[in-house]
Design a protein around this motif. Structure first.
Motif, PDB file in Angstrom:
ATOM      1  N   LEU A 218     -17.220  52.475 106.032  1.00 12.40           N
ATOM      2  CA  LEU A 218     -18.355  51.556 106.162  1.00 12.40           C
ATOM      3  C   LEU A 218     -19.651  52.310 106.424  1.00 12.40           C
ATOM      4  N   ARG A 219     -19.593  53.356 107.253  1.00  9.01           N
ATOM      5  CA  ARG A 219     -20.788  54.164 107.518  1.00  9.01           C
ATOM      6  C   ARG A 219     -21.293  54.817 106.230  1.00  9.01           C
TER       7      ARG A 219
ATOM      8  N   GLU B 243     -22.823  52.185 104.078  1.00 11.21           N
ATOM      9  CA  GLU B 243     -24.106  51.788 104.660  1.00 11.21           C
ATOM     10  C   GLU B 243     -25.180  52.828 104.342  1.00 11.21           C
TER      11      GLU B 243
ATOM     12  N   VAL C 193     -23.752  48.624 101.827  1.00 10.23           N
ATOM     13  CA  VAL C 193     -23.328  47.741 102.908  1.00 10.23           C
ATOM     14  C   VAL C 193     -24.429  47.659 103.959  1.00 10.23           C
ATOM     15  N   VAL C 194     -24.559  46.477 104.546  1.00 13.51           N
ATOM     16  CA  VAL C 194     -25.501  46.257 105.632  1.00 13.51           C
ATOM     17  C   VAL C 194     -24.689  46.019 106.908  1.00 13.51           C
ATOM     18  N   ARG C 195     -25.074  46.705 107.979  1.00 14.25           N
ATOM     19  CA  ARG C 195     -24.440  46.531 109.291  1.00 14.25           C
ATOM     20  C   ARG C 195     -25.369  45.681 110.137  1.00 14.25           C
ATOM     21  N   ARG C 196     -24.822  44.586 110.675  1.00 15.16           N
ATOM     22  CA  ARG C 196     -25.628  43.714 111.530  1.00 15.16           C
ATOM     23  C   ARG C 196     -25.034  43.701 112.932  1.00 15.16           C
TER      24      ARG C 196
ATOM     25  N   TYR D 198     -20.315  43.444 108.942  1.00 17.81           N
ATOM     26  CA  TYR D 198     -20.684  44.201 107.753  1.00 17.81           C
ATOM     27  C   TYR D 198     -20.675  43.252 106.570  1.00 17.81           C
TER      28      TYR D 198
ATOM     29  N   HIS E  72     -24.939  44.563 100.717  1.00 20.31           N
ATOM     30  CA  HIS E  72     -26.395  44.434 100.661  1.00 20.31           C
ATOM     31  C   HIS E  72     -26.725  43.340  99.654  1.00 20.31           C
TER      32      HIS E  72
END
Length: 129
Positions: free
Chosen positions: A63-64, A67, A72-75, A86, A89
């Motif tokens: 995931l990193r 991102e 991917v967007v991490r919220r 996650y 985007h």
């Protein structure tokens, strides 16, 4: 520029694009993660349940990387407890979602074809005996 040069340039662009896709999807769980995220935001624990066999550590690393690539967007929704979600985007969700749908359809037809081939081989094998 000759036709041969145009072809060489197109081949180079295709190779670059394929290399980029290969780099993005490299990793045991990358495609699984993308398929899971196309449904919407997911917490890492949920992701672990959706992808049996993948450790939280490996999922977090993947995931990193996604991102960092802008896929991917991490919220962080934490107030008092840790709550991170996650998701794909928004710019990627539509185009990648349709590609994943096509891959899924292709995979289903491939599995069906493989099952038909195996069934034919079993019938052929049993007729020879």
């Amino acid at each position: 520029m000759t036709g041969k040069d145009d072809w060489s340039n197109q081949t180079a662009l295709i190779r670059c694009a394929v290399f980029s896709i290969d780099t993005l999807l490299r990793g045991k769980w990358q495609v699984h993660i993308l398929f899971a995220l196309r449904q919407g935001p997911v917490r890492i624990g949920q992701l672990g349940r959706l992808i049996p066999g993948a450790s939280k550590k490996v999922l977090a690393e993947s995931l990193r990387k996604l991102e960092a690539r802008g896929i991917v967007v991490r919220r962080d929704l934490s107030d008092l407890i840790l709550h991170v979600e996650y998701e794909l985007h928004p710019d990627v969700r539509v185009s990648l979602g349709s590609l994943l749908d096509q891959l899924s359809a292709w995979g289903a037809s491939f599995l069906e074809r493989e099952a038909n081939v195996a069934a034919k081989e079993r019938r052929s094998s049993s007729q020879k005996q």
